[in-house]
Design a protein around this motif. Structure first.
Motif, PDB file in Angstrom:
ATOM      1  N   PHE A  84       0.863  -1.184   0.000  1.00  0.00           N
ATOM      2  CA  PHE A  84       0.000   0.000   0.000  1.00  0.00           C
ATOM      3  C   PHE A  84       0.899   1.234   0.000  1.00  0.00           C
ATOM      4  CE2 PHE A  84      -2.715  -3.266   1.751  1.00  0.00           C
ATOM      5  CZ  PHE A  84      -3.948  -3.011   1.146  1.00  0.00           C
ATOM      6  N   ARG A  85       0.341   2.374  -0.434  1.00  0.00           N
ATOM      7  CA  ARG A  85       1.174   3.565  -0.520  1.00  0.00           C
ATOM      8  C   ARG A  85       1.629   4.060   0.844  1.00  0.00           C
ATOM      9  NH1 ARG A  85      -1.946   8.403  -0.114  1.00  0.00           N
ATOM     10  NH2 ARG A  85      -4.204   8.118  -0.252  1.00  0.00           N
ATOM     11  N   ASP A  86       0.896   3.652   1.932  1.00  0.00           N
ATOM     12  CA  ASP A  86       1.360   4.015   3.274  1.00  0.00           C
ATOM     13  C   ASP A  86       2.035   2.843   3.985  1.00  0.00           C
ATOM     14  OD1 ASP A  86      -0.991   2.592   3.535  1.00  0.00           O
ATOM     15  OD2 ASP A  86      -1.790   3.807   5.168  1.00  0.00           O
ATOM     16  N   VAL A  87       2.295   1.761   3.222  1.00  0.00           N
ATOM     17  CA  VAL A  87       3.043   0.611   3.762  1.00  0.00           C
ATOM     18  C   VAL A  87       4.174   0.301   2.799  1.00  0.00           C
ATOM     19  CG1 VAL A  87       2.957  -1.770   4.596  1.00  0.00           C
ATOM     20  CG2 VAL A  87       0.934  -0.317   4.802  1.00  0.00           C
ATOM     21  N   PRO A  88       5.301   0.998   2.904  1.00  0.00           N
ATOM     22  CA  PRO A  88       6.423   0.709   2.014  1.00  0.00           C
ATOM     23  C   PRO A  88       7.002  -0.672   2.286  1.00  0.00           C
ATOM     24  CG  PRO A  88       7.101   2.185   3.780  1.00  0.00           C
ATOM     25  CD  PRO A  88       5.601   2.050   3.891  1.00  0.00           C
ATOM     26  N   TYR A  89       7.731  -1.198   1.322  1.00  0.00           N
ATOM     27  CA  TYR A  89       8.278  -2.548   1.481  1.00  0.00           C
ATOM     28  C   TYR A  89       9.233  -2.635   2.671  1.00  0.00           C
ATOM     29  CZ  TYR A  89      12.737  -1.060  -0.564  1.00  0.00           C
ATOM     30  OH  TYR A  89      13.929  -0.446  -0.797  1.00  0.00           O
ATOM     31  N   GLY A 108      -7.819  -3.055   2.458  1.00  0.00           N
ATOM     32  CA  GLY A 108      -7.361  -1.687   2.554  1.00  0.00           C
ATOM     33  C   GLY A 108      -8.539  -0.735   2.385  1.00  0.00           C
ATOM     34  N   TYR A 109      -8.210   0.541   2.273  1.00  0.00           N
ATOM     35  CA  TYR A 109      -9.244   1.558   2.101  1.00  0.00           C
ATOM     36  C   TYR A 109      -9.317   1.989   0.641  1.00  0.00           C
ATOM     37  CZ  TYR A 109      -9.399   1.768   7.176  1.00  0.00           C
ATOM     38  OH  TYR A 109      -9.544   1.440   8.503  1.00  0.00           O
TER      39      TYR A 109
END
Length: 615
Positions: A84-89, A108-109
């Motif tokens: 997700f864009r707020d969960v970087p690798y 997700g949202y």
């Protein structure tokens, strides 16, 4: 498949301890914590603390779901892509979040975020666990989250969970949720724990001990100090099933441990090493003091084999582990501890001398204060049934001696009797003739002991009572029933009687010869000797108590506690049917209630029978 032991976690790991809290379903917090820790679902911080009062984030919940699934050993927090864009690798939980979302357990949202630091609500947590059980959106009736929460409740996932709809889940509620999940049925009707590789016992239930046991390290024997084996920092310590401290663990205790707990067992058997099976060259079991014991460890097998230092005919001490098997074996001289008890029978046995020659010796069987029965050679014909004896061990063998009376009196409060302190693992035996019963210190709490009630006690170097023999104090060695029929006859100077009574719902008939007992109908204490009724005594009663709890009944300022084997009956039209205490308590307003007790609580008495009559 992981092997299960036919034991219950509560019985083996938590026996006699007082749980910190109980969930609605009855499981203690300590048990639930041990299971979810051992299953790898939840882990503590650097100090081993689960921080059960803290809330749970969505990132943490994703890891818990993965850890409670078949992916537990296949997925880590590492990910080669940002889910997700707020969960970087590089996020610590990226791999867990990716797996949980791919499996449909979490979502997700709409804005493309996961919001890993947001807290998890009850409905989110319940839905994730329902997905693990194989349920899909089509299985939930009604709008979200009402259908999900209805199914969550019907499956028993809510036991112990205190969160409500829309509120954040604490780690404590999450712990209970996952504990409940393990025992819940999947959509296909399989117990969820089976899908993780655990088998069930003969009753079709999870053996939770196996979940903990697979994480255990041990056994080890304490030679000097526990710290030589494992650090106790951040760990809960149990000794003989009681919550304890590292300082209470002694030399020769057998120890097991996990990341979160230490279990120590002080259970030793000393006596003559009589035989080994299948052979002394490679023993898997040994007979010591008349009883056979399975061998748990290779170290014990070696010590007791023909290649070890302990030979058949030696007086040895077996150090028993958590399952009652031999973890270690040493010479009795090295262990140097005696046994106290009462002789319950005499006989003969075969023993071996130092050169392996067999001989026959008179024996005594002793019911010891640890609750076990041992058989020892004893050539002293003056010692017989009913005698209180001590057993000593030394280089010359076993010595059986009559105990000297050591009286003691005072009120029991916790682990004190008057001015004396009992050791936490005190061994207590109640004796009536040759009938015996092991008693735990909690059974005596609040009672007052007179000098006539105590036959013997022994103390350790610290002055603590380690062994205590009571003289028919608890009343637990009798039968308690409801006499329903009395037939007494006298003919040609011959007296006899026949008495029918209910014992735990079962009808029994016993007789007397050469005498009658003058018994009356109703609740009574019955003395049975050699299959015949020798005495009957009516019980005292307390009518219409003000309140009834799971522990006892109260009227005014007096409380009478229930015996462990207290029977509850519903009486009507001269017939009796059994009720459970729960059924009685749930319908108190429907009955008039009478409790029957043998003697006052301060004298060790208990409520033995409860009779309810419909209003």
């Amino acid at each position: 498949m992981r092997k299960l032991f036919a034991l219950l976690l509560a019985a083996v790991l938590m026996t006699a301890s007082v749980p910190a809290a109980l969930a609605a379903g009855g499981v203690s917090e300590a048990v639930a914590e041990q299971v979810v820790r051992a299953a790898g679902i939840m882990q503590g911080d650097g100090s081993g603390n689960l921080n059960l009062g803290n809330t749970v984030t969505r990132a943490e919940y994703a890891k818990m779901l993965v850890s409670a699934s078949v992916y537990q050993d296949k997925v880590s927090g590492v990910s080669n892509a940002s889910p997700f864009r707020d969960v970087p690798y590089t996020h610590w939980a990226a791999g867990y979040i990716k797996t949980a979302v791919q499996q449909g357990w979490l979502t997700g949202y709409l804005d493309g975020t996961y919001r890993p630091n947001h807290t998890v609500t009850l409905e989110e947590a319940a839905t994730g666990c329902l997905k693990l059980l194989g349920y899909t959106t089509e299985d939930f009736s009604g709008s979200y989250p009402y259908g999900q929460l209805a199914l969550y409740q019907s499956l028993g996932l809510d036991n112990g969970v205190t969160a409500s709809k829309g509120t954040a889940m604490t780690r404590r509620s999450m712990m209970y949720l996952f504990y409940n999940l393990l025992g819940a049925e999947t959509k296909d009707g399989q117990v969820y724990a089976q899908t993780l590789g655990y088998t069930l016992d003969a009753n079709g239930e999870i053996d939770y001990l196996s979940i903990v046991a697979k994480q255990m390290t041990g056994p080890f024997v304490v030679t000097e100090d526990l710290s030589d084996i494992v650090s106790s920092a951040g760990k809960t310590v149990y000794r003989n099933g009681y919550v304890s401290t590292a300082e209470a663990i002694c030399k020769y205790d057998v120890v097991y441990y996990t990341d979160s707990a230490i279990w120590a067992y002080a259970n030793a058997v000393t006596g003559t090493y009589q035989s080994a099976a299948p052979s002394a060259a490679s023993p898997t079991s040994v007979t010591v003091a008349g009883s056979e014991y399975q061998i748990e460890t290779g170290e014990a097998a070696l010590a007791l084999s023909s290649l070890g230092g302990l030979n058949i005919g030696d007086v040895v001490t077996l150090l028993l582990g958590r399952t009652g098997e031999v973890a270690f074996a040493i010479s009795a001289e090295e262990y140097a501890a005696g046994i106290a008890g009462v002789v319950t029978s005499t006989g003969t046995g075969t023993y071996y001398n130092a050169v392996g020659n067999a001989y026959t010796s008179r024996t005594v069987t002793v019911a010891a204060t640890d609750g076990n029965s041992y058989t020892y050679p004893c050539t002293k014909t003056s010692i017989g049934e009913g005698d209180f004896v001590s057993i000593g061990f030394g280089a010359s063998g076993t010595d059986v001696s009559v105990l000297k009376t050591a009286s003691l009196s005072g009120k029991v409060s916790g682990y004190t009797i008057g001015g004396k302190t009992m050791a936490k693992n005190v061994r207590i035996l109640d004796v009536r003739g040759t009938d015996t019963m092991r008693v735990y210190a909690s059974r005596l709490n609040g009672a007052s002991l007179d000098s006539d009630d105590v036959r013997y006690y022994a103390v350790n170097a610290e002055g603590e009572i380690t062994d205590l023999i009571l003289h028919d104090f608890t009343g637990d060695l009798y039968e308690y029933g409801i006499i329903t029929s009395v037939k007494e006859t006298s003919s040609d100077m011959n007296l006899s009687g026949s008495y029918t009574y209910l014992l735990n719902g079962e009808k029994k008939t016993l007789s007397t010869s050469g005498k009658t007992l003058g018994a009356s109908y109703g609740p009574a204490r019955l003395t049975v000797e050699n299959g015949q009724l020798s005495a009957v005594r009516a019980l005292y009663s307390v009518k219409n108590p003000d309140s009834i709890s799971t522990l006892g009944m109260t009227k005014g300022e007096e409380t009478w506690y229930f015996a462990d084997a207290c029977a509850v009956y519903l009486s009507g039209n001269g017939e009796y049917s059994q009720l459970s205490l729960t059924e009685l308590r749930n319908n108190l307003s429907d009955y008039t209630i009478t409790g029957y007790y043998d003697k006052d609580t301060k004298d060790g008495g208990r409520v033995r029978l409860v009779i309810a009559r419909a209003k």
